[in-house]
Motif scaffolding. Structure first.
Motif, PDB file in Angstrom:
ATOM      1  N   CYS A  51      -0.685  46.054  36.406  1.00 59.42           N
ATOM      2  CA  CYS A  51      -0.289  46.461  35.055  1.00 59.42           C
ATOM      3  C   CYS A  51       1.011  45.789  34.634  1.00 59.42           C
ATOM      4  O   CYS A  51       1.184  45.440  33.465  1.00 59.42           O
ATOM      5  CB  CYS A  51      -0.136  47.976  34.965  1.00 59.42           C
ATOM      6  SG  CYS A  51      -1.694  48.885  34.972  1.00 59.42           S
ATOM      7  N   GLN A  52       1.916  45.589  35.583  1.00 53.45           N
ATOM      8  CA  GLN A  52       3.153  44.882  35.264  1.00 53.45           C
ATOM      9  C   GLN A  52       2.847  43.465  34.801  1.00 53.45           C
ATOM     10  O   GLN A  52       3.450  42.972  33.857  1.00 53.45           O
ATOM     11  CB  GLN A  52       4.090  44.849  36.469  1.00 53.45           C
ATOM     12  CG  GLN A  52       4.773  46.160  36.715  1.00 53.45           C
ATOM     13  CD  GLN A  52       5.698  46.107  37.902  1.00 53.45           C
ATOM     14  OE1 GLN A  52       5.341  45.600  38.960  1.00 53.45           O
ATOM     15  NE2 GLN A  52       6.891  46.650  37.723  1.00 53.45           N
ATOM     16  N   ALA A  53       1.897  42.828  35.446  1.00 55.85           N
ATOM     17  CA  ALA A  53       1.512  41.474  35.052  1.00 55.85           C
ATOM     18  C   ALA A  53       0.805  41.482  33.700  1.00 55.85           C
ATOM     19  O   ALA A  53       0.998  40.571  32.894  1.00 55.85           O
ATOM     20  CB  ALA A  53       0.613  40.854  36.120  1.00 55.85           C
ATOM     21  N   GLU A  54       0.001  42.508  33.433  1.00 60.56           N
ATOM     22  CA  GLU A  54      -0.703  42.623  32.155  1.00 60.56           C
ATOM     23  C   GLU A  54       0.280  42.837  31.002  1.00 60.56           C
ATOM     24  O   GLU A  54      -0.004  42.476  29.866  1.00 60.56           O
ATOM     25  CB  GLU A  54      -1.688  43.808  32.172  1.00 60.56           C
ATOM     26  CG  GLU A  54      -2.789  43.725  33.190  1.00 60.56           C
ATOM     27  CD  GLU A  54      -3.891  42.751  32.851  1.00 60.56           C
ATOM     28  OE1 GLU A  54      -3.838  42.091  31.800  1.00 60.56           O
ATOM     29  OE2 GLU A  54      -4.824  42.639  33.677  1.00 60.56           O
ATOM     30  N   ALA A  55       1.411  43.436  31.286  1.00 59.49           N
ATOM     31  CA  ALA A  55       2.378  43.795  30.242  1.00 59.49           C
ATOM     32  C   ALA A  55       3.157  42.590  29.714  1.00 59.49           C
ATOM     33  O   ALA A  55       3.959  42.734  28.805  1.00 59.49           O
ATOM     34  CB  ALA A  55       3.345  44.845  30.773  1.00 59.49           C
ATOM     35  N   ARG A  56       2.921  41.427  30.252  1.00 64.97           N
ATOM     36  CA  ARG A  56       3.630  40.227  29.804  1.00 64.97           C
ATOM     37  C   ARG A  56       2.827  39.520  28.722  1.00 64.97           C
ATOM     38  O   ARG A  56       1.620  39.575  28.673  1.00 64.97           O
ATOM     39  CB  ARG A  56       3.852  39.290  30.976  1.00 64.97           C
ATOM     40  CG  ARG A  56       4.747  39.903  32.025  1.00 64.97           C
ATOM     41  CD  ARG A  56       5.099  38.907  33.100  1.00 64.97           C
ATOM     42  NE  ARG A  56       5.944  39.548  34.089  1.00 64.97           N
ATOM     43  CZ  ARG A  56       5.541  39.852  35.312  1.00 64.97           C
ATOM     44  NH1 ARG A  56       4.329  39.560  35.701  1.00 64.97           N
ATOM     45  NH2 ARG A  56       6.358  40.430  36.141  1.00 64.97           N
ATOM     46  N   GLY A  57       3.513  38.831  27.846  1.00 61.66           N
ATOM     47  CA  GLY A  57       2.845  38.048  26.810  1.00 61.66           C
ATOM     48  C   GLY A  57       3.007  38.670  25.442  1.00 61.66           C
ATOM     49  O   GLY A  57       3.268  39.867  25.313  1.00 61.66           O
ATOM     50  N   PRO A  58       2.830  37.872  24.391  1.00 59.29           N
ATOM     51  CA  PRO A  58       3.076  38.346  23.024  1.00 59.29           C
ATOM     52  C   PRO A  58       2.091  39.410  22.543  1.00 59.29           C
ATOM     53  O   PRO A  58       2.433  40.246  21.718  1.00 59.29           O
ATOM     54  CB  PRO A  58       2.975  37.073  22.187  1.00 59.29           C
ATOM     55  CG  PRO A  58       2.169  36.129  23.007  1.00 59.29           C
ATOM     56  CD  PRO A  58       2.434  36.473  24.445  1.00 59.29           C
ATOM     57  N   GLN A  76       3.640  53.512  30.634  1.00 61.11           N
ATOM     58  CA  GLN A  76       3.180  54.820  31.110  1.00 61.11           C
ATOM     59  C   GLN A  76       2.162  54.672  32.231  1.00 61.11           C
ATOM     60  O   GLN A  76       2.178  55.448  33.195  1.00 61.11           O
ATOM     61  CB  GLN A  76       2.605  55.651  29.953  1.00 61.11           C
ATOM     62  CG  GLN A  76       2.259  57.070  30.325  1.00 61.11           C
ATOM     63  CD  GLN A  76       3.470  57.911  30.749  1.00 61.11           C
ATOM     64  OE1 GLN A  76       4.607  57.522  30.600  1.00 61.11           O
ATOM     65  NE2 GLN A  76       3.189  59.075  31.287  1.00 61.11           N
ATOM     66  N   CYS A  77       1.299  53.700  32.134  1.00 62.31           N
ATOM     67  CA  CYS A  77       0.301  53.481  33.180  1.00 62.31           C
ATOM     68  C   CYS A  77       0.992  53.093  34.490  1.00 62.31           C
ATOM     69  O   CYS A  77       0.648  53.612  35.556  1.00 62.31           O
ATOM     70  CB  CYS A  77      -0.685  52.395  32.745  1.00 62.31           C
ATOM     71  SG  CYS A  77      -2.178  52.338  33.761  1.00 62.31           S
ATOM     72  N   ILE A  78       1.980  52.216  34.385  1.00 61.51           N
ATOM     73  CA  ILE A  78       2.725  51.809  35.579  1.00 61.51           C
ATOM     74  C   ILE A  78       3.401  53.020  36.201  1.00 61.51           C
ATOM     75  O   ILE A  78       3.334  53.242  37.410  1.00 61.51           O
ATOM     76  CB  ILE A  78       3.746  50.704  35.229  1.00 61.51           C
ATOM     77  CG1 ILE A  78       3.020  49.420  34.812  1.00 61.51           C
ATOM     78  CG2 ILE A  78       4.700  50.449  36.393  1.00 61.51           C
ATOM     79  CD1 ILE A  78       3.913  48.393  34.123  1.00 61.51           C
ATOM     80  N   ARG A  79       4.061  53.816  35.383  1.00 62.25           N
ATOM     81  CA  ARG A  79       4.777  54.994  35.881  1.00 62.25           C
ATOM     82  C   ARG A  79       3.825  55.957  36.582  1.00 62.25           C
ATOM     83  O   ARG A  79       4.094  56.433  37.692  1.00 62.25           O
ATOM     84  CB  ARG A  79       5.499  55.704  34.728  1.00 62.25           C
ATOM     85  CG  ARG A  79       6.118  57.039  35.060  1.00 62.25           C
ATOM     86  CD  ARG A  79       7.154  56.909  36.178  1.00 62.25           C
ATOM     87  NE  ARG A  79       7.573  58.176  36.705  1.00 62.25           N
ATOM     88  CZ  ARG A  79       8.737  58.748  36.418  1.00 62.25           C
ATOM     89  NH1 ARG A  79       9.583  58.168  35.603  1.00 62.25           N
ATOM     90  NH2 ARG A  79       9.039  59.898  36.973  1.00 62.25           N
ATOM     91  N   HIS A 134      -8.863  46.542  37.090  1.00 58.52           N
ATOM     92  CA  HIS A 134      -8.040  47.228  38.088  1.00 58.52           C
ATOM     93  C   HIS A 134      -7.771  48.662  37.663  1.00 58.52           C
ATOM     94  O   HIS A 134      -7.735  49.564  38.500  1.00 58.52           O
ATOM     95  CB  HIS A 134      -6.732  46.470  38.371  1.00 58.52           C
ATOM     96  CG  HIS A 134      -5.889  46.189  37.170  1.00 58.52           C
ATOM     97  ND1 HIS A 134      -5.016  47.099  36.646  1.00 58.52           N
ATOM     98  CD2 HIS A 134      -5.800  45.079  36.402  1.00 58.52           C
ATOM     99  CE1 HIS A 134      -4.406  46.560  35.599  1.00 58.52           C
ATOM    100  NE2 HIS A 134      -4.871  45.334  35.426  1.00 58.52           N
ATOM    101  N   CYS A 135      -7.628  48.914  36.371  1.00 54.91           N
ATOM    102  CA  CYS A 135      -7.438  50.288  35.888  1.00 54.91           C
ATOM    103  C   CYS A 135      -8.716  51.103  36.074  1.00 54.91           C
ATOM    104  O   CYS A 135      -8.656  52.284  36.443  1.00 54.91           O
ATOM    105  CB  CYS A 135      -7.005  50.291  34.425  1.00 54.91           C
ATOM    106  SG  CYS A 135      -5.278  49.829  34.158  1.00 54.91           S
ATOM    107  N   ARG A 136      -9.860  50.477  35.856  1.00 49.43           N
ATOM    108  CA  ARG A 136     -11.132  51.185  36.041  1.00 49.43           C
ATOM    109  C   ARG A 136     -11.296  51.607  37.501  1.00 49.43           C
ATOM    110  O   ARG A 136     -11.664  52.745  37.798  1.00 49.43           O
ATOM    111  CB  ARG A 136     -12.308  50.301  35.622  1.00 49.43           C
ATOM    112  CG  ARG A 136     -13.650  51.041  35.641  1.00 49.43           C
ATOM    113  CD  ARG A 136     -14.827  50.112  35.442  1.00 49.43           C
ATOM    114  NE  ARG A 136     -15.036  49.217  36.571  1.00 49.43           N
ATOM    115  CZ  ARG A 136     -15.543  49.590  37.757  1.00 49.43           C
ATOM    116  NH1 ARG A 136     -15.882  50.848  37.974  1.00 49.43           N
ATOM    117  NH2 ARG A 136     -15.720  48.720  38.717  1.00 49.43           N
ATOM    118  N   LEU A 137     -10.990  50.692  38.418  1.00 48.34           N
ATOM    119  CA  LEU A 137     -11.107  51.013  39.841  1.00 48.34           C
ATOM    120  C   LEU A 137     -10.096  52.074  40.269  1.00 48.34           C
ATOM    121  O   LEU A 137     -10.407  52.962  41.064  1.00 48.34           O
ATOM    122  CB  LEU A 137     -10.939  49.750  40.696  1.00 48.34           C
ATOM    123  CG  LEU A 137     -12.058  48.729  40.581  1.00 48.34           C
ATOM    124  CD1 LEU A 137     -11.693  47.459  41.333  1.00 48.34           C
ATOM    125  CD2 LEU A 137     -13.371  49.303  41.084  1.00 48.34           C
TER     126      LEU A 137
END
Length: 132
Positions: free
Chosen positions: A40-47, A54-57, A109-112
């Protein structure tokens, strides 16, 4: 080798298949939710990235609580069933919260993570009910 077998080999072991199954899922859930937080941290990058804070937490909190619960669940020496029961119930609630958040996202990854969290929550509830 499985954790179920390891628990059964303890000299003080009392057969509790529900608790052994919960310990098994707790260990997996701790690692999978930690991995999901990292992804999720990697997904949170980019414009155009979605805010994954919240998902990471919740994934990190879930990982920590599952890890602590698994550690108590595999201990066979001594007895603190009331505390273990409370921790299992708390862990079930945490897993459900993490699953609900992960289900809001379309990442695999969130689904799993949501899937293992739901399985872990059910096992934690079964294990809590199995304690005397």
């Amino acid at each position: 080798m499985s954790i179920r077998k390891m628990i059964g080999l303890h000299p003080n072991a009392k057969a509790n298949p529900a608790l052994a199954e919960a310990a098994h899922h707790l260990m997996y859930c701790a690692k999978m939710s930690l991995s999901c937080a990292d992804a999720c941290q990697a997904e949170a990058r980019g414009p155009e990235a979605m805010d994954m804070t919240q998902c990471i937490r919740l994934c990190l909190d879930c990982s920590d609580i599952c890890e602590a619960t698994s550690r108590l669940a595999i201990r066979q020496t001594g007895n603190d069933q009331p505390m273990l029961r409370e921790l299992l119930e708390l862990c079930a609630r945490m897993c459900e919260a993490c699953a609900a958040e992960c289900e809001r996202h379309e990442h695999e990854h969130c689904r799993l993570c949501a899937q293992i969290c739901r399985e872990c929550a059910a096992d934690c509830r079964n294990a809590a009910a199995s304690l005397g």
